[in-house]
Design a protein around this motif. Structure first.
Motif, PDB file in Angstrom:
ATOM      1  N   MET A   1     -15.108  65.044  66.509  1.00 16.57           N
ATOM      2  CA  MET A   1     -15.720  66.076  67.308  1.00 16.57           C
ATOM      3  C   MET A   1     -17.219  66.184  67.078  1.00 16.57           C
ATOM      4  O   MET A   1     -17.842  67.127  67.523  1.00 16.57           O
ATOM      5  N   ALA A   2     -17.805  65.223  66.392  1.00 18.02           N
ATOM      6  CA  ALA A   2     -19.228  65.286  66.069  1.00 18.02           C
ATOM      7  C   ALA A   2     -20.103  65.332  67.313  1.00 18.02           C
ATOM      8  O   ALA A   2     -21.204  65.859  67.265  1.00 18.02           O
ATOM      9  N   ASP A   3     -19.648  64.783  68.436  1.00 19.80           N
ATOM     10  CA  ASP A   3     -20.437  64.809  69.661  1.00 19.80           C
ATOM     11  C   ASP A   3     -20.097  66.005  70.548  1.00 19.80           C
ATOM     12  O   ASP A   3     -20.664  66.156  71.626  1.00 19.80           O
ATOM     13  N   ALA A   4     -19.180  66.835  70.109  1.00 18.43           N
ATOM     14  CA  ALA A   4     -18.790  67.996  70.889  1.00 18.43           C
ATOM     15  C   ALA A   4     -19.938  69.000  70.930  1.00 18.43           C
ATOM     16  O   ALA A   4     -20.755  69.062  70.021  1.00 18.43           O
ATOM     17  N   TRP A   5     -19.972  69.765  72.003  1.00 23.65           N
ATOM     18  CA  TRP A   5     -21.038  70.749  72.148  1.00 23.65           C
ATOM     19  C   TRP A   5     -20.488  72.028  72.744  1.00 23.65           C
ATOM     20  O   TRP A   5     -19.313  72.110  73.092  1.00 23.65           O
ATOM     21  N   VAL A   6     -21.341  73.040  72.855  1.00 19.87           N
ATOM     22  CA  VAL A   6     -20.942  74.367  73.303  1.00 19.87           C
ATOM     23  C   VAL A   6     -21.611  74.672  74.638  1.00 19.87           C
ATOM     24  O   VAL A   6     -22.810  74.453  74.797  1.00 19.87           O
ATOM     25  N   CYS A   7     -20.849  75.192  75.564  1.00 21.77           N
ATOM     26  CA  CYS A   7     -21.372  75.626  76.863  1.00 21.77           C
ATOM     27  C   CYS A   7     -21.475  77.148  76.845  1.00 21.77           C
ATOM     28  O   CYS A   7     -20.473  77.832  76.616  1.00 21.77           O
ATOM     29  N   ILE A   8     -22.692  77.660  77.061  1.00 22.40           N
ATOM     30  CA  ILE A   8     -22.940  79.105  77.057  1.00 22.40           C
ATOM     31  C   ILE A   8     -23.268  79.540  78.480  1.00 22.40           C
ATOM     32  O   ILE A   8     -24.191  79.009  79.101  1.00 22.40           O
ATOM     33  N   VAL A  31     -26.142  72.488  66.242  1.00 21.81           N
ATOM     34  CA  VAL A  31     -25.052  72.272  67.198  1.00 21.81           C
ATOM     35  C   VAL A  31     -25.645  72.197  68.603  1.00 21.81           C
ATOM     36  O   VAL A  31     -26.399  73.077  69.018  1.00 21.81           O
ATOM     37  N   ALA A  32     -25.269  71.172  69.333  1.00 21.83           N
ATOM     38  CA  ALA A  32     -25.747  71.003  70.702  1.00 21.83           C
ATOM     39  C   ALA A  32     -25.095  72.023  71.622  1.00 21.83           C
ATOM     40  O   ALA A  32     -23.929  72.403  71.425  1.00 21.83           O
ATOM     41  N   TYR A  33     -25.850  72.451  72.630  1.00 22.20           N
ATOM     42  CA  TYR A  33     -25.329  73.412  73.597  1.00 22.20           C
ATOM     43  C   TYR A  33     -26.112  73.303  74.893  1.00 22.20           C
ATOM     44  O   TYR A  33     -27.192  72.715  74.944  1.00 22.20           O
ATOM     45  N   GLU A  34     -25.536  73.884  75.928  1.00 22.75           N
ATOM     46  CA  GLU A  34     -26.238  74.129  77.187  1.00 22.75           C
ATOM     47  C   GLU A  34     -26.053  75.597  77.505  1.00 22.75           C
ATOM     48  O   GLU A  34     -24.961  76.146  77.313  1.00 22.75           O
ATOM     49  N   LEU A  35     -27.107  76.240  77.996  1.00 25.24           N
ATOM     50  CA  LEU A  35     -27.074  77.649  78.340  1.00 25.24           C
ATOM     51  C   LEU A  35     -27.473  77.780  79.805  1.00 25.24           C
ATOM     52  O   LEU A  35     -28.470  77.182  80.217  1.00 25.24           O
ATOM     53  N   THR A  36     -26.687  78.527  80.576  1.00 22.94           N
ATOM     54  CA  THR A  36     -26.992  78.665  81.999  1.00 22.94           C
ATOM     55  C   THR A  36     -26.476  79.990  82.541  1.00 22.94           C
ATOM     56  O   THR A  36     -25.772  80.730  81.845  1.00 22.94           O
ATOM     57  N   VAL A  37     -26.826  80.265  83.782  1.00 24.95           N
ATOM     58  CA  VAL A  37     -26.387  81.470  84.486  1.00 24.95           C
ATOM     59  C   VAL A  37     -25.404  81.068  85.576  1.00 24.95           C
ATOM     60  O   VAL A  37     -25.662  80.140  86.348  1.00 24.95           O
ATOM     61  N   ALA A  38     -24.288  81.777  85.627  1.00 26.76           N
ATOM     62  CA  ALA A  38     -23.295  81.584  86.678  1.00 26.76           C
ATOM     63  C   ALA A  38     -22.481  82.865  86.771  1.00 26.76           C
ATOM     64  O   ALA A  38     -21.962  83.342  85.770  1.00 26.76           O
TER      65      ALA A  38
END
Length: 169
Positions: A1-8, A31-38
């Motif tokens: 899971m080392a390449d797993a990331w979090v979606c915010i 920890v890698a993540y992406e943050l967005t509005v939806a």
């Protein structure tokens, strides 16, 4: 899971100040993540597209912040079988209590982990997401442990600054 990331995700850009605390926590832990509005209500197709694409690209934990009726965390949970952490936000006359109850009262079979209302909850959501990913990532587990050690040291240093005793004991 080392390449797993979090979606915010958050329902509005006005939530960015609070939800950035989840991102900050993930930054501190590497920890890698992406943050967005939806928006669950205004852009449901965008929510679906984000979840589908995130899963396809390695997101393994989702954080969703929402206030008032707080539907976004539940909608996200309905679209993925990966863990979802809901952050109740203070966006209504009830100060986030309505959001807390909405997120905590998910129907059986569609769980959403729920954290505290507001900034502390967002920070804890980031840390909890990292803890989930750390199950399969020993390096991340080590960073989490180091973070806890640093926190303990900071509390001990603050205690030394304020401690005092009377001379009569």
């Amino acid at each position: 899971m080392a390449d797993a990331w979090v979606c915010i995700l958050m329902g509005s850009d006005s939530d960015a100040g609070v939800m950035s605390r989840a991102a900050d926590a993930l930054d501190e832990l590497g920890v890698a993540y992406e943050l967005t509005v939806a928006s669950a209500h205004r852009t449901p197709e965008r929510v679906q597209d984000i979840i589908r694409d995130a899963e396809k690209n390695g997101a393994r934990v989702f954080i969703a912040g929402a206030g008032a009726a707080a539907h976004l965390p539940g909608v996200v949970a309905s679209l993925t079988s990966y863990p979802v952490i809901g952050v109740p936000l203070e966006g209504s006359a009830l100060g986030g209590f309505d959001a807390l109850l909405s997120i905590a009262q998910m129907p059986g079979g569609i769980p959403v982990a729920t954290v505290a209302v507001g900034g502390a909850g967002a920070k804890n959501a980031g840390i909890l997401a990292a803890q989930i990913l750390a199950i399969g990532d020993p390096g991340l587990a080590d960073r989490l442990q180091a973070s806890r050690s640093k926190m303990r040291e900071e509390v001990a240093a603050k205690a030394r600054q304020v401690e005092r005793r009377t001379t009569g004991r």
